[in-house]
Design a protein around this motif. Structure first.
Motif, PDB file in Angstrom:
ATOM      1  N   ASN A 280      -5.711   5.132   2.854  1.00 28.90           N
ATOM      2  CA  ASN A 280      -5.829   4.209   3.827  1.00 28.90           C
ATOM      3  C   ASN A 280      -4.560   3.177   3.838  1.00 28.90           C
ATOM      4  O   ASN A 280      -4.482   2.243   4.796  1.00 28.90           O
ATOM      5  N   GLY A 281      -3.461   3.530   2.999  1.00 31.03           N
ATOM      6  CA  GLY A 281      -2.212   2.893   3.267  1.00 31.03           C
ATOM      7  C   GLY A 281      -1.928   1.712   2.212  1.00 31.03           C
ATOM      8  O   GLY A 281      -1.035   1.092   2.311  1.00 31.03           O
ATOM      9  N   GLN A 282      -3.042   1.475   1.333  1.00 26.59           N
ATOM     10  CA  GLN A 282      -2.719   0.516   0.320  1.00 26.59           C
ATOM     11  C   GLN A 282      -1.907   0.918  -0.707  1.00 26.59           C
ATOM     12  O   GLN A 282      -1.801   1.996  -0.981  1.00 26.59           O
ATOM     13  N   LYS A 283      -1.001   0.150  -1.012  1.00 27.51           N
ATOM     14  CA  LYS A 283       0.022   0.234  -2.155  1.00 27.51           C
ATOM     15  C   LYS A 283      -0.883   0.143  -3.419  1.00 27.51           C
ATOM     16  O   LYS A 283      -1.924  -0.553  -3.615  1.00 27.51           O
ATOM     17  N   LEU A 284      -0.296   0.499  -4.630  1.00 31.63           N
ATOM     18  CA  LEU A 284      -0.832   0.755  -5.857  1.00 31.63           C
ATOM     19  C   LEU A 284      -1.134  -0.791  -6.226  1.00 31.63           C
ATOM     20  O   LEU A 284      -2.225  -0.968  -6.820  1.00 31.63           O
ATOM     21  N   ALA A 285      -0.191  -1.347  -6.122  1.00 34.42           N
ATOM     22  CA  ALA A 285      -0.223  -3.147  -6.670  1.00 34.42           C
ATOM     23  C   ALA A 285      -1.355  -3.651  -5.603  1.00 34.42           C
ATOM     24  O   ALA A 285      -2.374  -4.674  -6.441  1.00 34.42           O
ATOM     25  N   GLU A 286      -1.470  -3.442  -4.408  1.00 32.16           N
ATOM     26  CA  GLU A 286      -2.634  -4.138  -3.794  1.00 32.16           C
ATOM     27  C   GLU A 286      -3.841  -3.477  -3.942  1.00 32.16           C
ATOM     28  O   GLU A 286      -4.795  -4.276  -4.217  1.00 32.16           O
ATOM     29  N   TYR A 287      -4.114  -2.213  -4.374  1.00 31.37           N
ATOM     30  CA  TYR A 287      -5.081  -1.621  -4.766  1.00 31.37           C
ATOM     31  C   TYR A 287      -5.666  -2.463  -6.072  1.00 31.37           C
ATOM     32  O   TYR A 287      -6.850  -2.811  -6.171  1.00 31.37           O
ATOM     33  N   ALA A 288      -4.718  -2.456  -7.099  1.00 31.27           N
ATOM     34  CA  ALA A 288      -5.207  -3.070  -8.338  1.00 31.27           C
ATOM     35  C   ALA A 288      -5.943  -4.355  -8.204  1.00 31.27           C
ATOM     36  O   ALA A 288      -6.555  -4.890  -8.764  1.00 31.27           O
ATOM     37  N   ASN A 289      -4.941  -5.310  -7.370  1.00 36.41           N
ATOM     38  CA  ASN A 289      -5.442  -6.736  -6.926  1.00 36.41           C
ATOM     39  C   ASN A 289      -6.772  -6.655  -6.570  1.00 36.41           C
ATOM     40  O   ASN A 289      -7.945  -7.566  -6.860  1.00 36.41           O
ATOM     41  N   VAL A 290      -6.958  -5.720  -5.414  1.00 37.13           N
ATOM     42  CA  VAL A 290      -8.486  -5.536  -4.692  1.00 37.13           C
ATOM     43  C   VAL A 290      -9.429  -5.331  -5.735  1.00 37.13           C
ATOM     44  O   VAL A 290     -10.804  -5.897  -5.692  1.00 37.13           O
ATOM     45  N   ALA A 291      -9.076  -4.276  -6.488  1.00 32.37           N
ATOM     46  CA  ALA A 291      -9.986  -3.650  -7.458  1.00 32.37           C
ATOM     47  C   ALA A 291     -10.407  -4.683  -8.711  1.00 32.37           C
ATOM     48  O   ALA A 291     -11.090  -4.287  -9.608  1.00 32.37           O
TER      49      ALA A 291
ATOM     50  N   ILE B 224      -8.322  -4.693 -11.215  1.00 27.72           N
ATOM     51  CA  ILE B 224      -7.697  -4.151 -12.312  1.00 27.72           C
ATOM     52  C   ILE B 224      -6.299  -4.572 -12.494  1.00 27.72           C
ATOM     53  O   ILE B 224      -5.835  -5.002 -11.465  1.00 27.72           O
ATOM     54  N   THR B 225      -5.965  -4.262 -13.834  1.00 27.69           N
ATOM     55  CA  THR B 225      -4.442  -4.519 -13.965  1.00 27.69           C
ATOM     56  C   THR B 225      -3.408  -3.369 -13.283  1.00 27.69           C
ATOM     57  O   THR B 225      -3.992  -2.427 -12.964  1.00 27.69           O
ATOM     58  N   TYR B 226      -2.323  -3.650 -13.049  1.00 26.60           N
ATOM     59  CA  TYR B 226      -1.390  -2.640 -12.275  1.00 26.60           C
ATOM     60  C   TYR B 226      -1.383  -1.336 -13.346  1.00 26.60           C
ATOM     61  O   TYR B 226      -1.162  -0.378 -13.029  1.00 26.60           O
ATOM     62  N   GLY B 227      -1.398  -1.603 -14.797  1.00 26.63           N
ATOM     63  CA  GLY B 227      -1.147  -0.639 -15.759  1.00 26.63           C
ATOM     64  C   GLY B 227      -2.471   0.448 -15.544  1.00 26.63           C
ATOM     65  O   GLY B 227      -2.293   1.689 -15.657  1.00 26.63           O
ATOM     66  N   THR B 228      -3.605  -0.192 -15.506  1.00 24.23           N
ATOM     67  CA  THR B 228      -4.918   0.393 -15.254  1.00 24.23           C
ATOM     68  C   THR B 228      -4.962   1.236 -13.959  1.00 24.23           C
ATOM     69  O   THR B 228      -5.253   2.392 -14.093  1.00 24.23           O
ATOM     70  N   ALA B 229      -4.392   0.911 -12.863  1.00 23.90           N
ATOM     71  CA  ALA B 229      -4.118   1.384 -11.902  1.00 23.90           C
ATOM     72  C   ALA B 229      -3.035   2.734 -12.032  1.00 23.90           C
ATOM     73  O   ALA B 229      -3.471   3.763 -11.310  1.00 23.90           O
ATOM     74  N   ARG B 230      -2.182   2.555 -12.514  1.00 22.28           N
ATOM     75  CA  ARG B 230      -1.133   3.362 -12.926  1.00 22.28           C
ATOM     76  C   ARG B 230      -1.761   4.583 -13.653  1.00 22.28           C
ATOM     77  O   ARG B 230      -1.582   5.990 -13.437  1.00 22.28           O
ATOM     78  N   LEU B 231      -2.640   4.286 -14.545  1.00 23.18           N
ATOM     79  CA  LEU B 231      -3.277   5.182 -15.432  1.00 23.18           C
ATOM     80  C   LEU B 231      -4.173   6.086 -14.599  1.00 23.18           C
ATOM     81  O   LEU B 231      -4.389   7.314 -14.735  1.00 23.18           O
ATOM     82  N   HIS B 232      -5.049   5.361 -13.715  1.00 18.05           N
ATOM     83  CA  HIS B 232      -5.819   6.057 -12.768  1.00 18.05           C
ATOM     84  C   HIS B 232      -4.993   6.923 -11.940  1.00 18.05           C
ATOM     85  O   HIS B 232      -5.440   8.309 -11.706  1.00 18.05           O
ATOM     86  N   LEU B 233      -3.818   6.546 -11.234  1.00 15.90           N
ATOM     87  CA  LEU B 233      -3.062   7.519 -10.351  1.00 15.90           C
ATOM     88  C   LEU B 233      -2.418   8.679 -11.408  1.00 15.90           C
ATOM     89  O   LEU B 233      -2.511   9.992 -10.864  1.00 15.90           O
ATOM     90  N   LYS B 234      -1.979   8.401 -12.762  1.00 18.26           N
ATOM     91  CA  LYS B 234      -1.661   9.403 -13.555  1.00 18.26           C
ATOM     92  C   LYS B 234      -2.578  10.449 -13.739  1.00 18.26           C
ATOM     93  O   LYS B 234      -2.464  11.808 -13.473  1.00 18.26           O
TER      94      LYS B 234
END
Length: 124
Positions: A58-69, A71-81
């Protein structure tokens, strides 16, 4: 968007000399509907990984998703990995491209090779 492309009539069973074309209609602004349940089952995605994939589509950036969800940016990166690993994609752009070009054909055709015949994740 309208795309008209010639096709080989013989390959469609129309005969050698018959003209033929494929006409495709698409809304370039439409958002791809992700078959969430099928993707979750096929790739064994966690609910968090699935939420991230939907957000990215839906066009959200990883940092935006982390903020909305929340969670930390590191956790979002782990989910992406983990999401990339499970789907066999190597980059975020590859995942988005595969999921949006043709969700019913392309994503399953490309990613099926990363799933073993017994449903387990095959290694690449």
């Amino acid at each position: 968007m309208l795309l008209i492309a010639p096709v080989r009539a013989a390959s469609l069973g129309f005969g050698l000399m018959q003209p033929a074309a494929v006409i495709l209609f698409a809304d370039p602004h439409a958002q791809a509907k992700v078959p969430e349940q099928r993707m979750r089952e096929t790739f064994r995605l966690t609910p968090a990984e699935m939420r991230l994939l939907v957000a990215l589509l839906n066009g959200q950036k990883l940092a935006e998703y982390a903020n909305v969800a929340s969670i930390t940016y590191g956790t979002a990166r782990l989910h992406l990995k983990r999401l990339l690993q499970k789907t066999g994609c190597h980059r975020q752009v590859d995942l988005i491209r595969a999921a949006t070009q043709n969700p019913t054909d392309r994503i399953w055709g490309i990613f099926n090779e990363s799933i073993g015949s017994d449903g387990s994740n095959a290694t690449r």
